[in-house]
Structure formats: C-alpha cells, structure tokens
Design a protein around this motif. Structure first.
Motif, PDB file in Angstrom:
ATOM      1  N   THR A 187       0.828  -1.203   0.000  1.00 14.67           N
ATOM      2  CA  THR A 187       0.000   0.000   0.000  1.00 14.67           C
ATOM      3  C   THR A 187       0.866   1.257   0.000  1.00 14.67           C
ATOM      4  O   THR A 187       0.591   2.215  -0.724  1.00 14.67           O
ATOM      5  CB  THR A 187      -0.949  -0.013   1.202  1.00 14.67           C
ATOM      6  N   ASP A 188       1.943   1.237   0.771  1.00 18.17           N
ATOM      7  CA  ASP A 188       2.865   2.377   0.777  1.00 18.17           C
ATOM      8  C   ASP A 188       3.408   2.625  -0.632  1.00 18.17           C
ATOM      9  O   ASP A 188       3.457   3.766  -1.099  1.00 18.17           O
ATOM     10  CB  ASP A 188       4.054   2.110   1.715  1.00 18.17           C
ATOM     11  N   GLU A 245       2.070   1.847  -3.436  1.00 18.25           N
ATOM     12  CA  GLU A 245       0.990   2.360  -4.284  1.00 18.25           C
ATOM     13  C   GLU A 245       0.809   3.866  -4.047  1.00 18.25           C
ATOM     14  O   GLU A 245       0.613   4.631  -4.996  1.00 18.25           O
ATOM     15  CB  GLU A 245      -0.306   1.589  -3.987  1.00 18.25           C
ATOM     16  N   CYS A 246       0.885   4.284  -2.799  1.00 13.82           N
ATOM     17  CA  CYS A 246       0.775   5.719  -2.489  1.00 13.82           C
ATOM     18  C   CYS A 246       1.878   6.507  -3.166  1.00 13.82           C
ATOM     19  O   CYS A 246       1.622   7.556  -3.765  1.00 13.82           O
ATOM     20  CB  CYS A 246       0.880   5.950  -0.981  1.00 13.82           C
ATOM     21  N   VAL A 247       3.083   6.030  -3.082  1.00 12.73           N
ATOM     22  CA  VAL A 247       4.214   6.755  -3.654  1.00 12.73           C
ATOM     23  C   VAL A 247       4.066   6.817  -5.177  1.00 12.73           C
ATOM     24  O   VAL A 247       4.252   7.869  -5.795  1.00 12.73           O
ATOM     25  CB  VAL A 247       5.550   6.086  -3.250  1.00 12.73           C
TER      26      VAL A 247
END
Lengths: 192, 192
Positions: B131-132, B134-136
């Motif tokens: 998820t991290d 994907e955020c970046v």
DNA sequence: TTCATTTTGTGACTTTTATCAATTTTTAAA
DNA sequence: TTTAAAAATTGATAAAAGTCACAAAATGAA
C-alpha cells in the motif's frame, strides 16, 4: 491538554477502534502544538518526523518546480497530516507544509507511531486505514488530472471537495488543479 | 504448481520477510492462472476478489470516460496487481484489467489475504509495504500529471518507467500520460 | 506470404489554456 | 480608518495540445 487530546480522539475513533483510554494511557506520546498563519510545519529537504492530527486550521502541502509553488494537498480540521513518503520512510521530503490559518494540532513522532502500531492492533489497523484512504485520494486526483478539462476539474472540486472551495483561496486552488489563476478566474466567471 | 509458486515467492521475499516455507504451508490459498492476450482479469462493475502476483505477461488497468478508454496503470512481471480500492473494500470496481500479452500469475483471494494478514506479521507488513508503494506511485503520477508538459511527461516516463516504453504500445501509453496519440507521436519525432 | 487489422505518423485547422500586462477588489496590518 | 500587500479579474496575444482526415508502417492470423 486533555481536552485537545479528546478532541482528536473523536476523529481517531471514527477511523479505527482505538479507545479514549488507549490514547490517555499513551498520553506522553502526543504533543499539542500550534502554528500561526504562514508558519511552516515542514520544509523541503527535512525529514517529516511527526504526523499531525489537526484540531483547528488549514494547511497546504506544496512543492517547488522551476521556482513555482505547486499545491498538492490541502489539510484541514480532522485530517491526519504528514508528508507521506517522508514520514513513512523517514527520508528527506520534497514537500513543504504551511499553515494557511492559525492552527492547533496533536503530533505523534514517527518512533512513537511505530511503537503504537507494533504493540497495538488498533493502531496497526489505523495505520492501514490512513494509507488506504491516501491511495484512494491520490487515485482520484490522478484520474482528474489526467483526463479532465479545467472546467471539469473545478466542477468536480465543487462536488467532491467543497470544503476546499470554501476555505482555500483561488490563488492556491489553481495550482492544485494544475491550471493558472487566470484560467480559474475565467472559469468561475463562466459558471455563474 | 510448486515452481510457479516459488517464482512468485522470490518477489514476495524482496518486499517482505515472508519465507518460502510460509508460502508452501499455505499453498492451498494460492492458485496459478493464465490469460491470453486481450482477455480480461477484471471488468468494471465487478468486485476485485483476487490479488494477482504476475509471473509473466503485461496488463493494463483502464477505465471508461465518455466512452473512451483511459489507461491508469500498467502491470508487468513481478508486480502485484489488483484494482486497489475494489480489492481493499470489496466494492464494485471502476477499473477494467486486461492482459496485453499472454500472462501467467498467482492469485490470492481477498478472504485468504485477510486471513494471512491477520495471522501472520510478515503478511501484515507485506500488506503495508504494498500500500505504501501504491501511495508513492500515485503521488508521483499526480505530480507528473498536474504540472508537466506532454514532452516532459514522456521524457520522465523514459527515465522513470522505461519498462513501460519497452513493452507497451504508444497507442496505450498516450492515454496513460493524459495526451492524445497524435501528440505523443509528434513528441517522439521531435526527440530523435 | 498475403491480407486485414492495428498502430503510428503527418498535415491542416481548431480549441483550450498559458502568458503578459494592467486594473480592480479584497484582506489584513499598522 | 488608512494603507500596503495579496488576490482576483480582464483583455490581448501566444503557445500547446486536440481534432479530423488520411496515409504509411507494423503486426499477426490464415
């Protein structure tokens, strides 16, 4: 201190199963802070060492490109704010975060955040929820920016993020939408 | 089955501390699947019930806007693929996911994913890492789309996602960059 | 290989948005 | 309240990208 903590705990409780007691137990981890309009919470190049839970005020997150300030996010009352990548990886940030109004917020350091997430399943699930929300927000933003005209972007903002229209100047909204201030002004004239 | 599982476990091990044994222990949770070029992994309106670990092939994620297909992401060998919001919340997706080449991948259902994340700290940390990332990725995409010219967007793609240039047709790259195919063609002419 | 389909490239023209240069309006500080 | 600074508006013009139409090239299936 206690009232401010409880104020922010309301928001935490909306997002997770963390209880008021759990927050008060770890009271020492949280600091209440204030900033005046125009002050910076974070400057680019610095590591975002704290995550903030906003009780009052609004902020903009912006980065510089060719000397120009580009707003990438607005954070307001009840939002959980950080320079995401910098906070998560504890690496220097490209973001600046500035208060657009006098603000009050609760901070939690990265190391204490890690401790809470590791020791408490509720904090782990809050950590996941916050990141999931950020993904959804960013995906919507990318879709808007990739395919909409200036007019569509503004109309979507009116519908999807009306708090931004209400509280943030058009001066700052324009770059958030990836258009010039002049174009935004003309669009607004055309809508009425 | 075992070889395919181990192939994908290499990638999992890069992203987390999950071991080969842990994967083989939960072997029943994973299914190996293939799709032919042009086939769909997901259609809009459906819930994305599986997350995929790609062993071979490329995919595009696209959505329809005014009858036009807009590509939002390309996934290839070693990527972990899903319609993020739909998979996480188990809600109907706006995304379509289509194989652009014959593909082989391992799937894990949402319910089994939840079981693994809840019971195993390594899977919890993989969930967070994915998820991290994907955020970046999405933050970079939003920044690119908000402030760059067509030329800059293409040049950045060359530097930051060269695999896309190599494996994906310009036909599909154009809408990913939020420009027309004609503009992309002219830019490419201008670069050489 | 052949032939149909898909993709890429080009030209002419249009539309959208940016740029530059004022001017007016609003805001907030003294 | 006055006044300086910031923000918003407006007009004229330029630049960027889109649209439409078609041709050339590449791809892939028979």
């Amino acid at each position: 201190m206690k009232t401010e903590l409880l104020k922010f705990s309301n928001r935490i409780q909306e997002l997770s199963s963390i209880t008021e007691e759990e927050i008060l137990q770890n009271q020492d981890f949280f600091k209440i802070q204030t900033l005046k309009k125009g002050d910076h919470f974070l400057r680019e190049g610095k590591i975002c060492t704290n995550i903030a839970f906003i009780n009052q005020g609004t902020f903009r997150i912006y980065r510089l490109k060719n000397g120009e300030e580009l707003n990438t996010c607005f954070c307001m009352k009840c939002d959980v704010m950080s320079s995401f990548e910098s906070f998560v990886n504890q690496t220097p940030s490209q973001d600046n975060i500035q208060a657009l109004e006098d603000a009050e917020f609760i901070t939690l350091s990265h190391s204490n955040f890690i401790k809470l997430v590791a020791s408490n399943p509720s904090w782990n699930s809050l950590r996941i929820t916050l990141t999931d929300h950020e993904c959804v927000r960013l995906a919507n933003r990318a879709n808007t920016l990739s395919s909409e005209t200036a007019l569509e972007k503004y109309q979507n903002l009116l519908v999807n993020e009306p708090e931004i229209i209400q509280r943030i100047s058009n001066y700052h909204i324009a770059s958030y939408l990836g258009i010039t201030r002049e174009t935004l002004s003309r669009i607004r004239g055309q809508i009425k």
